[in-house]
Design an enzyme around this catalytic site. Structure first.
Site, PDB file in Angstrom:
ATOM      1  N   GLY A 246     -11.000 -14.327 -13.806  1.00 44.27           N
ATOM      2  CA  GLY A 246     -10.759 -13.084 -13.061  1.00 44.27           C
ATOM      3  C   GLY A 246      -9.452 -12.447 -13.470  1.00 44.27           C
TER       4      GLY A 246
ATOM      5  N   GLY B 124      -6.088 -11.907 -13.412  1.00 43.85           N
ATOM      6  CA  GLY B 124      -4.944 -12.598 -12.815  1.00 43.85           C
ATOM      7  C   GLY B 124      -3.656 -11.808 -12.918  1.00 43.85           C
ATOM      8  NE  ARG B 125      -1.954 -11.268 -18.646  1.00 42.73           N
ATOM      9  CZ  ARG B 125      -1.426 -11.355 -19.832  1.00 42.73           C
ATOM     10  NH1 ARG B 125      -0.174 -11.057 -20.005  1.00 42.73           N
ATOM     11  NH2 ARG B 125      -2.147 -11.734 -20.853  1.00 42.73           N
TER      12      ARG B 125
ATOM     13  CG  ASP C 163       4.422 -14.122 -13.828  1.00 44.40           C
ATOM     14  OD1 ASP C 163       3.360 -13.797 -14.403  1.00 44.40           O
ATOM     15  OD2 ASP C 163       5.524 -14.135 -14.405  1.00 44.40           O
ATOM     16  N   GLY C 164       1.271 -12.920 -12.554  1.00 45.13           N
ATOM     17  CA  GLY C 164       0.672 -11.592 -12.565  1.00 45.13           C
ATOM     18  C   GLY C 164       1.461 -10.568 -13.353  1.00 45.13           C
TER      19      GLY C 164
ATOM     20  NE  ARG D 173      -7.159  -4.177 -20.802  1.00 47.38           N
ATOM     21  CZ  ARG D 173      -7.256  -5.503 -20.884  1.00 47.38           C
ATOM     22  NH1 ARG D 173      -6.861  -6.139 -21.963  1.00 47.38           N
ATOM     23  NH2 ARG D 173      -7.730  -6.201 -19.877  1.00 47.38           N
TER      24      ARG D 173
ATOM     25  NE  ARG E  69     -12.889  -8.965 -18.257  1.00 46.11           N
ATOM     26  CZ  ARG E  69     -11.676  -8.966 -18.771  1.00 46.11           C
ATOM     27  NH1 ARG E  69     -11.352  -9.878 -19.636  1.00 46.11           N
ATOM     28  NH2 ARG E  69     -10.796  -8.081 -18.392  1.00 46.11           N
TER      29      ARG E  69
ATOM     30  CG  ASP F 131     -11.979 -15.261 -20.775  1.00 38.38           C
ATOM     31  OD1 ASP F 131     -12.386 -16.156 -21.524  1.00 38.38           O
ATOM     32  OD2 ASP F 131     -10.779 -15.026 -20.595  1.00 38.38           O
TER      33      ASP F 131
END
Ligand code: AMP
Ligand code: MG
Length: 472
Positions: free
Chosen positions: A87, A89-90, A121-122, A172, A179, A244
Site C-alpha cells: 500500500g 506508505g509514503r 516515516d512516510g 507524481r 498496479r 507492486d
C-alpha cells in the site's frame, strides 16, 4: 488567487476496502524547487498561483479544492517473495484531474505516514525526489511511457536515514497508480466484489475496448511488452520490477534504484538491494512475463469457468516471450538503420552487441555514432568493429534513408548516473544549477546538449556510479 484543478475522483468512489482516506501531514517550511508548467497546462490546471502557494499545495500543507486524498491498498511480490500487504506508505493520491490530455492521477510522494507505512516515516529526501523528477521527465522526452513529475518541494524538515537529510515531496502524475499488486491483494483475500470493481474501473480507464478479463490481460501484456523493449532500447534498468511497481497502464513507475547503462553489459545491474541480479538489464524481458503471470493469476477469480480461464491466460502468457523478441528485433534493427528486419538482420544486432559487451563500449554513444555514420572510435579493438561495420554498410545499401531512422531511434543524451549524482550533491548544498541544466538538455535528447557540454561523455573511472539505492 487559488489554484483550480478539474478533479473528478473516480478511484475514491470504488469500494472502501481498496483505500484509506488520508490527509497529507503538513511540513514546516515548504519551498518550491520546481514546477512543470507545461504539464500543468496539459492537466487542465488553471489559476497557477505564486511559488509560495504552489509550495504549500504540493507539499500537502494546503489541500486543493476538489481533492479527495487517499492512500491506495496493494500487495506485491518483492524479489519474488509474496508480501500480502503493502500500500501507499509514503504517497497520497490527491485525486484525478480531467484536463486536455485526459484523466490523470495527481499523487504526492513523501507527504507523511499512512496506515500502510508500517515502520516507515512516510517521507522522502531530496536526492530520490530530484532523481525521479529528472529521470521520469527524461523518459517522457525519450518517448517512453512513464509517470510524470509535476512539482518538487523542499519541506524545510530533515528526514532520517543513516544521517539527517533534507526532506522533499514530489508530485507524481500517472494515467493511474493501479498496479499488478492492486489486483493481487484482492484476489489473495478472496474479495470478489473488490476485484470485480477494480477490474471494471481499470478497463474503463485504460483499455475500454477489452470485453473480458482475457482481453484486458492481453492489453496489459501488449503495453508492458512494448514498455520493456523501450527500456532495453535506451539501456534503462528499472532495478526493482516488483509486481507492486508494475503499472496496469503500461507506464514506467517508481524511479528508485533505476539507472541507465554507460558501458554495455547484458547483465548490468546497479541496485544495491538486487544482490542476485534478478532485475539486471537482460533479465527484464523474463521478469515482465513473470509479473504478467501474477496478474493473470489474480484475474482468474473473475471468470465463470475458471479452468477455461487458466488455459486461455496460460496461452496468453506463453505467447509473450515471442512478442517481446519480435518487438526487440524491430527496435534494435531500427537502431542500426534497418526498417523491416529478417532473422539475419537480428544476428547483425547481436553481433554488434557482443562486441560492445566484450569491449565495454558505451551503449548510448555506440548507437549514436552509428547514426552519424561510423562507430569505430567507440571501440578499443577497432578491427573487430570494422569487420562488422563492413557487413553493416553493405546491408544498409538496400535501406531507404537509414540515417534518419537511426537519428530518430538513438538519443544523443540520456540521464547518466554520474551526472545525476553530481546534480544531487550540488542540490543538497543548495545549488540547483545542474538540476535546471539537466532538465533543459534532457528535454531534447535527440539533439546535442546546449547547457552541459560533457553530458555525452561516459563517466571517468572515479566518476563511475557502482550502486544505486531505493531512497526509502
Ligand atoms: P517502493 O520500494 O518505493 O516501491 O516501496 C515499497 C513499499 O514500501 C511501498 O508500500 C511503499 O509505500 C513503502 N515505503 C517506501 N518508503 C517508505 C517510507 N519512507 N515510509 C513508509 N513507507 C515506505
Ligand atoms: Mg513502489
Amino acid at each position: 488567487m487559488s489554484i483550480s484543478i478539474p478533479f473528478d475522483n473516480s478511484y475514491a468512489r470504488l469500494p472502501a476496502q481498496l483505500f484509506t482516506k488520508q490527509l497529507p501531514t503538513p511540513v514546516k517550511a515548504p519551498r518550491l524547487i520546481a514546477f512543470n508548467h507545461a504539464l500543468a497546462k496539459d492537466l487542465g490546471i488553471q489559476s497557477v498561483p505564486d511559488d509560495a502557494t504552489l509550495a504549500s499545495i504540493f507539499s500537502g500543507n494546503e489541500v486543493p479544492k476538489g481533492a479527495a486524498p487517499l492512500a491506495q491498498l496493494y500487495a506485491g511480490h518483492q524479489f519474488g517473495h509474496w508480501n500480502p500487504q503493502l500500500g501507499d506508505g509514503r504517497a497520497i493520491l490527491l485525486g484525478e484531474t480531467t484536463g486536455p490530455i485526459g484523466r490523470r492521477d495527481i499523487q504526492l510522494k513523501g507527504s507523511g505516514p499512512t496506515p500502510y507505512s508500517r515502520n516507515g516515516d512516510g517521507r522522502a529526501w531530496l536526492g530520490p525526489v530530484l532523481r525521479e523528477y529528472v529521470i521520469s521527465e527524461a523518459m517522457h522526452a525519450l518517448g517512453i511511457p512513464t509517470t510524470r513529475a509535476l512539482a518538487a518541494v523542499a519541506t524545510g524538515e530533515d528526514v532520517f536515514r543513516e544521517t539527517p537529510l533534507p526532506g522533499a515531496v514530489i508530485t507524481r502524475v500517472a494515467q493511474s497508480h493501479i498496479r499488478v499488486g492492486s489486483f493481487q491483494v484482492l484476489a489473495a483475500r478472496g474479495d470478489q466484489d473488490g476485484l470485480r470493481a477494480l477490474f471494471e474501473h481499470a478497463v474503463d480507464r485504460h483499455y475500454p475496448d477489452a470485453e473480458s478479463p482475457l482481453e484486458f490481460l492481453n492489453a496489459v501484456i501488449a503495453a508492458q511488452a512494448e514498455l520493456i523493449v523501450k527500456w532495453l532500447s535506451v539501456g534503462f534498468i528499472h532495478g526493482v520490477m516488483n509486481t507492486d511497481n508494475c503499472a496496469i497502464s503500461g507506464e514506467t513507475i517508481d524511479y528508485g534504484p533505476c539507472a541507465f547503462m554507460d558501458s554495455f553489459h547484458p547483465m548490468q545491474k546497479f541496485s544495491s538491494i538486487d544482490r542476485n541480479g534478478r532485475y539486471a538489464y537482460g533479465n527484464q524481458p523474463d521478469i515482465i512475463v513473470w509479473n504478467m503471470a501474477q496478474l493473470a493469476t489474480s484475474l482468474v477469480p473473475l471468470a465463470d469457468d475458471r479452468d477455461a480461464a487458466v488455459e486461455a491466460f496460460t496461452a496468453a502468457i506463453h505467447a509473450m516471450p515471442a512478442m517481446i523478441q519480435r518487438l526487440w528485433r524491430e527496435s534494435f534493427n531500427r537502431k542500426i538503420g534497418i526498417k523491416d528486419p529478417t532473422a539475419e538482420d537480428e544476428a547483425l544486432v547481436t553481433n554488434l552487441m557482443g562486441l560492445m559487451a566484450k569491449q565495454g563500449a558505451d551503449f548510448t554513444n555506440v548507437f549514436r555514432a552509428l547514426a552519424d555514420g561510423d562507430a569505430g572510435d567507440q571501440f578499443t579493438d577497432r578491427e573487430a568493429y570494422d569487420d562488422w561495420g563492413k557487413r553493416w554498410k553493405l546491408r544498409l545499401e538496400t535501406e531507404d534513408n537509414p540515417d534518419k531512422l537511426m537519428q530518430n531511434s538513438n538519443p544523443v543524451i540520456i540521464p547518466r548516473n554520474h551526472q545525476i549524482e553530481a546534480m544531487i550533491t550540488q542540490a543538497v548544498a543548495g545549488d540547483f544549477t545542474l538540476f535546471e541544466n539537466l532538465m533543459a538538455d534532457l528535454a531534447t535528447p535527440f539533439s546535442q546538449p546546449q547547457k552541459i557540454a560533457n553530458l555525452t561523455h561516459p563517466p571517468s573511472e572515479d566518476q563511475q556510479v557502482k550502486a544505486t539505492f531505493c531512497g526509502t
